[in-house]
Design an enzyme around this catalytic site. Structure first.
Site, PDB file in Angstrom:
ATOM      1  N   LYS A  94       4.063  11.088  43.846  1.00 26.40           N
ATOM      2  CA  LYS A  94       4.844  12.200  44.486  1.00 26.40           C
ATOM      3  C   LYS A  94       4.716  13.705  43.549  1.00 26.40           C
ATOM      4  O   LYS A  94       4.120  13.169  42.664  1.00 26.40           O
ATOM      5  CB  LYS A  94       5.851  11.911  44.878  1.00 26.40           C
ATOM      6  CG  LYS A  94       7.251  13.481  44.961  1.00 26.40           C
ATOM      7  CD  LYS A  94       7.800  13.500  46.525  1.00 26.40           C
ATOM      8  CE  LYS A  94       8.206  14.754  46.316  1.00 26.40           C
ATOM      9  NZ  LYS A  94       7.562  15.415  47.529  1.00 26.40           N
ATOM     10  N   GLN A 115       3.851  15.062  36.111  1.00 23.94           N
ATOM     11  CA  GLN A 115       4.669  14.559  37.066  1.00 23.94           C
ATOM     12  C   GLN A 115       4.799  13.373  37.264  1.00 23.94           C
ATOM     13  O   GLN A 115       6.221  12.610  37.245  1.00 23.94           O
ATOM     14  CB  GLN A 115       3.654  14.928  38.504  1.00 23.94           C
ATOM     15  CG  GLN A 115       4.655  14.895  39.463  1.00 23.94           C
ATOM     16  CD  GLN A 115       5.260  15.773  39.895  1.00 23.94           C
ATOM     17  OE1 GLN A 115       4.725  17.185  39.298  1.00 23.94           O
ATOM     18  NE2 GLN A 115       6.377  16.126  40.194  1.00 23.94           N
ATOM     19  N   LYS A 118       7.632  12.847  34.787  1.00 25.93           N
ATOM     20  CA  LYS A 118       8.803  13.694  35.221  1.00 25.93           C
ATOM     21  C   LYS A 118       9.617  13.218  36.182  1.00 25.93           C
ATOM     22  O   LYS A 118      11.012  12.762  36.050  1.00 25.93           O
ATOM     23  CB  LYS A 118       8.772  15.491  35.395  1.00 25.93           C
ATOM     24  CG  LYS A 118       9.343  16.655  36.318  1.00 25.93           C
ATOM     25  CD  LYS A 118       8.728  16.999  36.920  1.00 25.93           C
ATOM     26  CE  LYS A 118       7.511  17.806  36.203  1.00 25.93           C
ATOM     27  NZ  LYS A 118       7.466  19.519  37.063  1.00 25.93           N
ATOM     28  N   LYS A 130      -0.303  14.663  42.397  1.00 27.37           N
ATOM     29  CA  LYS A 130      -0.509  16.900  42.305  1.00 27.37           C
ATOM     30  C   LYS A 130      -1.516  16.892  43.146  1.00 27.37           C
ATOM     31  O   LYS A 130      -2.457  15.949  42.919  1.00 27.37           O
ATOM     32  CB  LYS A 130      -1.044  17.459  40.985  1.00 27.37           C
ATOM     33  CG  LYS A 130      -0.677  18.519  40.629  1.00 27.37           C
ATOM     34  CD  LYS A 130       1.196  18.877  41.045  1.00 27.37           C
ATOM     35  CE  LYS A 130       1.692  20.450  41.513  1.00 27.37           C
ATOM     36  NZ  LYS A 130       2.787  21.021  40.700  1.00 27.37           N
ATOM     37  N   GLY A 169       5.447  21.406  47.925  1.00 25.52           N
ATOM     38  CA  GLY A 169       4.817  22.917  46.933  1.00 25.52           C
ATOM     39  C   GLY A 169       4.591  23.565  45.871  1.00 25.52           C
ATOM     40  O   GLY A 169       5.266  22.182  44.789  1.00 25.52           O
ATOM     41  N   ASP A 170       4.154  24.053  45.422  1.00 23.41           N
ATOM     42  CA  ASP A 170       3.593  24.747  44.215  1.00 23.41           C
ATOM     43  C   ASP A 170       3.360  25.703  44.210  1.00 23.41           C
ATOM     44  O   ASP A 170       3.576  26.546  45.024  1.00 23.41           O
ATOM     45  CB  ASP A 170       3.268  23.842  43.146  1.00 23.41           C
ATOM     46  CG  ASP A 170       2.763  23.431  41.667  1.00 23.41           C
ATOM     47  OD1 ASP A 170       3.257  23.059  41.090  1.00 23.41           O
ATOM     48  OD2 ASP A 170       1.928  24.548  41.178  1.00 23.41           O
ATOM     49  N   THR A 213      14.350  23.717  41.629  1.00 27.96           N
ATOM     50  CA  THR A 213      13.949  24.082  40.014  1.00 27.96           C
ATOM     51  C   THR A 213      13.724  24.761  39.338  1.00 27.96           C
ATOM     52  O   THR A 213      14.652  24.355  38.361  1.00 27.96           O
ATOM     53  CB  THR A 213      12.282  23.989  40.271  1.00 27.96           C
ATOM     54  OG1 THR A 213      11.568  23.089  41.678  1.00 27.96           O
ATOM     55  CG2 THR A 213      11.413  23.927  39.040  1.00 27.96           C
ATOM     56  N   ASN A 244       8.650  31.570  42.951  1.00 26.75           N
ATOM     57  CA  ASN A 244      10.144  30.553  43.067  1.00 26.75           C
ATOM     58  C   ASN A 244      10.588  30.613  42.494  1.00 26.75           C
ATOM     59  O   ASN A 244      12.525  30.298  42.459  1.00 26.75           O
ATOM     60  CB  ASN A 244       9.438  28.944  43.647  1.00 26.75           C
ATOM     61  CG  ASN A 244      10.399  28.288  44.378  1.00 26.75           C
ATOM     62  OD1 ASN A 244      11.044  27.504  43.393  1.00 26.75           O
ATOM     63  ND2 ASN A 244      11.120  28.386  45.087  1.00 26.75           N
ATOM     64  N   SER A 383      14.153  17.204  46.086  1.00 22.00           N
ATOM     65  CA  SER A 383      12.524  16.469  47.249  1.00 22.00           C
ATOM     66  C   SER A 383      12.615  15.425  47.169  1.00 22.00           C
ATOM     67  O   SER A 383      12.267  14.540  47.843  1.00 22.00           O
ATOM     68  CB  SER A 383      10.996  16.851  46.626  1.00 22.00           C
ATOM     69  OG  SER A 383      10.590  18.372  45.907  1.00 22.00           O
TER      70      SER A 383
HETATM   71  P1  NAP Z   1       5.250  30.569  42.519  1.00 20.69           P
HETATM   72  O1  NAP Z   1       6.624  30.631  43.095  1.00 20.69           O
HETATM   73  O2  NAP Z   1       3.490  30.984  43.446  1.00 20.69           O
HETATM   74  O3  NAP Z   1       5.021  31.761  41.983  1.00 20.69           O
HETATM   75  C1  NAP Z   1       3.856  31.585  40.159  1.00 20.69           C
HETATM   76  C2  NAP Z   1       4.256  32.929  39.296  1.00 20.69           C
HETATM   77  O4  NAP Z   1       3.676  32.678  38.629  1.00 20.69           O
HETATM   78  C3  NAP Z   1       3.711  33.831  40.337  1.00 20.69           C
HETATM   79  O5  NAP Z   1       4.543  35.494  39.613  1.00 20.69           O
HETATM   80  C4  NAP Z   1       2.486  34.475  39.378  1.00 20.69           C
HETATM   81  O6  NAP Z   1       1.967  35.890  39.753  1.00 20.69           O
HETATM   82  C5  NAP Z   1       3.046  33.814  38.279  1.00 20.69           C
HETATM   83  N1  NAP Z   1       1.957  33.318  38.135  1.00 20.69           N
HETATM   84  C6  NAP Z   1       0.169  32.464  38.186  1.00 20.69           C
HETATM   85  N2  NAP Z   1      -0.217  32.401  37.955  1.00 20.69           N
HETATM   86  C7  NAP Z   1      -0.908  32.603  36.775  1.00 20.69           C
HETATM   87  C8  NAP Z   1      -1.097  33.187  35.703  1.00 20.69           C
HETATM   88  N3  NAP Z   1      -2.510  32.719  35.970  1.00 20.69           N
HETATM   89  N4  NAP Z   1      -0.689  34.589  34.219  1.00 20.69           N
HETATM   90  C9  NAP Z   1       0.466  34.593  35.122  1.00 20.69           C
HETATM   91  N5  NAP Z   1       0.955  34.523  35.967  1.00 20.69           N
HETATM   92  C10 NAP Z   1       0.698  33.990  36.508  1.00 20.69           C
HETATM   93  O7  NAP Z   1       5.072  29.100  41.917  1.00 20.69           O
HETATM   94  P2  NAP Z   1       5.968  28.809  41.678  1.00 20.69           P
HETATM   95  O8  NAP Z   1       6.251  27.571  42.734  1.00 20.69           O
HETATM   96  O9  NAP Z   1       7.206  29.512  40.720  1.00 20.69           O
HETATM   97  O10 NAP Z   1       5.923  27.876  40.181  1.00 20.69           O
HETATM   98  C11 NAP Z   1       6.023  28.437  38.901  1.00 20.69           C
HETATM   99  C12 NAP Z   1       5.577  27.046  37.737  1.00 20.69           C
HETATM  100  O11 NAP Z   1       6.347  26.469  38.249  1.00 20.69           O
HETATM  101  C13 NAP Z   1       4.405  26.225  38.271  1.00 20.69           C
HETATM  102  O12 NAP Z   1       3.527  26.082  36.980  1.00 20.69           O
HETATM  103  C14 NAP Z   1       4.326  25.005  39.092  1.00 20.69           C
HETATM  104  O13 NAP Z   1       3.869  24.758  38.431  1.00 20.69           O
HETATM  105  C15 NAP Z   1       6.045  25.422  37.679  1.00 20.69           C
HETATM  106  N6  NAP Z   1       7.061  24.453  39.163  1.00 20.69           N
HETATM  107  C16 NAP Z   1       7.233  24.838  40.539  1.00 20.69           C
HETATM  108  C17 NAP Z   1       8.112  23.757  41.217  1.00 20.69           C
HETATM  109  C18 NAP Z   1       8.763  24.123  42.524  1.00 20.69           C
HETATM  110  O14 NAP Z   1       9.172  23.500  42.888  1.00 20.69           O
HETATM  111  N7  NAP Z   1       7.858  25.460  42.947  1.00 20.69           N
HETATM  112  C19 NAP Z   1       8.944  22.578  40.481  1.00 20.69           C
HETATM  113  C20 NAP Z   1       8.468  22.189  38.677  1.00 20.69           C
HETATM  114  C21 NAP Z   1       8.079  23.381  38.074  1.00 20.69           C
HETATM  115  P3  NAP Z   1       0.741  36.362  41.114  1.00 20.69           P
HETATM  116  O15 NAP Z   1       1.542  36.598  41.958  1.00 20.69           O
HETATM  117  O16 NAP Z   1       1.002  37.700  40.261  1.00 20.69           O
HETATM  118  O17 NAP Z   1       0.269  35.312  40.960  1.00 20.69           O
END
Ligand code: NAP
Length: 451
Positions: A94, A115, A118, A130, A169-170, A213, A244, A383
């Site tokens: 997952k 993961q 976690k 992943k 998603g991610d 999250t 997100n 999830s």
């Molecule tokens: P998201 O909705 O796609 O948002 C990502 C954010 O991070 C955007 O503001 C993006 O800016 C910024 N970003 C991405 N790459 C970057 C970089 N290299 N330098 C600076 N800013 C950057 O993704 P998200 O789901 O919020 O995920 C964010 C983090 O949380 C990731 O590490 C992900 O693995 C982790 N996470 C997510 C979830 C989940 O449920 N979604 C669960 C656990 C952990 P731009 O718009 O400019 O690209």
């Protein structure tokens, strides 16, 4: 006679580096875990002789594949896709799918490794995986994204299943992309099953998955502050990201009486000294997610704010910091600055946002510091609850799910204390999370023998 490879931490890491050349993110993630696990395993011969950590740090499999698609101008485009299935000792693989140009096998291996721990911490039966692609969704039309998702799933479908591997998603993959991928899976297999999470509410999704999250990272922060008899009321927070995780973390902080000062994206950060209130967060959500805009445009909508191009927000004095964008976005110098400016608590919404130097600085300063594998587990936890609802063909109510999320985050916090309490009021949450997650997976692996 059995040959027990009783290497020390350095010897173990040398081996990891040798076997995984050019994979710095993966090596970094293994190092962070191994530092704690070697100490824990010291008097546990079985974990050594059965090579448990070595086995967890070798993915069950890495599937790499070509993804061809046609852009709107009729050009044929070729991307690479991956699914890393790290470990399924305690449940089906997952973990999310990431679409971002920075995606490599190393990044996905580190994420799948993290993961695994976690998911174990949530207490739900989920293994670690992943996936993703170096596809850049920025600037693509909706039809291009749809064609890419369909092509990606045309290969991925043969490796996943409700009891095999359940992606979500991610970064770069939200509800819309999950919809395109689920549609293609269903079309190919003729099977309506809970093979992906983060689905729309009309077709098997769960309430609060989108928020889970970010909300979970703030619940974890609340639990940490409570150990000092404190809460979020009146405290200032610096947050990175504007996707997100970041927007929902901001939302929960505001709901609990805190003040959010910053958000960011890959172009820089905005600082709003008046606080980023709910209406401003709603503006960011619409602007970033639906209009695919840039965070710098915030200052046009809210002129008291300032935009800092190419910078991260860690220099802004705050009580609490929540890195919610991406890996290695908070370096040793940033950690030093946060500590010097009086920051007392850090809750990671992103995965491995703090580099190893930063981790060591937070630990030395005895901050309330939660690693992502503990504090951002709320998303995968919901999830897991989505999977249960799909299996049972039912939907739980929002208040039931909110309570379950809170209970799961409190449970993870408790597990961290169990293995991370260093006495004198200091809890090493990194150590606690690593050991609690490892122990659960390791004990299951011992039961299975050498497989
Ligand atoms: P998201 O909705 O796609 O948002 C990502 C954010 O991070 C955007 O503001 C993006 O800016 C910024 N970003 C991405 N790459 C970057 C970089 N290299 N330098 C600076 N800013 C950057 O993704 P998200 O789901 O919020 O995920 C964010 C983090 O949380 C990731 O590490 C992900 O693995 C982790 N996470 C997510 C979830 C989940 O449920 N979604 C669960 C656990 C952990 P731009 O718009 O400019 O690209």
């Amino acid at each position: 006679m059995a040959v027990t490879d009783h290497v020390d931490l350095n010897g173990f890491m040398e081996g990891v580096k040798k076997r995984n050349p050019h994979q710095p993110e993966f090596v970094q993630a293994v190092q962070e875990v191994a530092e704690d696990i070697f100490e824990f395993m010291e008097d546990k011969e079985e974990y050594h002789s059965q090579q448990i950590l070595r086995r967890i740090a070798e993915p069950d499999r890495v599937v790499s594949f070509r993804v061809c698609w046609e852009d709107d101008a009729g050009n044929i485009r070729v991307q690479r896709g991956w699914r890393v299935q790290n470990n399924n000792a305690i449940g089906p693989y997952k973990g999310g799918i990431r679409f971002h140009p920075s995606v490599t096998e190393s990044v996905l291996k580190f994420l799948a490794f993290e993961q695994t721990f976690k998911n174990a911490l949530t207490g739900l039966p989920m293994g670690g995986g992943k996936g993703g692609s170096n596809f850049n969704p920025k600037g693509k039309s909706v039809r291009e994204i749809m064609r890419f998702c369909q092509s990606f799933m045309t290969e991925l479908y043969r490796h996943i299943g409700a009891d095999i591997d359940v992606p979500a998603g991610d970064i770069g993959v939200g509800g819309r992309e999950i919809g395109f991928m689920f549609g293609q899976y269903k079309r190919i297999t003729n099977n309506f099953t809970g093979v992906l999470t983060g689905k729309g509410l009309e077709w098997g999704g769960s309430l609060i998955r989108t928020e889970a999250t970010g909300y979970g990272a703030v619940y974890f922060l609340e639990n940490m502050l409570a150990t000092k008899g404190e809460n979020l009321e009146g405290k200032t927070a610096v947050i990175s990201g504007s996707g997100n995780v970041a927007t929902h973390a901001a939302e929960k902080i505001v709901q609990l009486g805190g003040k959010v000062l910053t958000l960011s994206d890959s172009g820089g950060f905005i600082h709003d000294p008046d606080g980023i209130t709910q209406d401003k967060i709603d503006w960011v959500k619409t602007h970033k997610t639906h209009r695919r805009g840039r965070i710098e445009e915030y200052v046009e909508a809210f002129p008291k704010a300032t935009f800092h191009a190419g910078k991260t927000p860690w220099g802004v004095p705050c009580d609490m910091a929540l890195p919610c964008a991406t890996q290695n976005e908070l370096l040793g110098e940033d950690a030093k600055m946060l500590v010097a400016n009086g920051c007392r608590a850090v809750s990671e919404g992103a995965n491995m946002p703090t580099d190893l130097d930063g981790v060591h600085i937070f630990k030395a300063a005895k901050l309330l510091y939660a690693p992502g594998k503990a504090s951002n587990a709320g998303g995968v936890a919901v999830s897991g609850l989505e999977m249960s609802q799909n299996s049972e063909r039912r939907s739980w109510k929002e208040d039931e799910l909110q309570q379950m999320l809170k209970d799961i985050m409190a449970g993870i916090h408790k597990s961290c204390i169990r293995y991370g309490d260093q006495g004198g009021g200091y809890i090493d949450y990194v150590k606690g999370a690593n050991i609690a997650g490892f122990k659960k997976v390791a004990d299951a692996m011992l039961a299975f023998g050498v497989v």
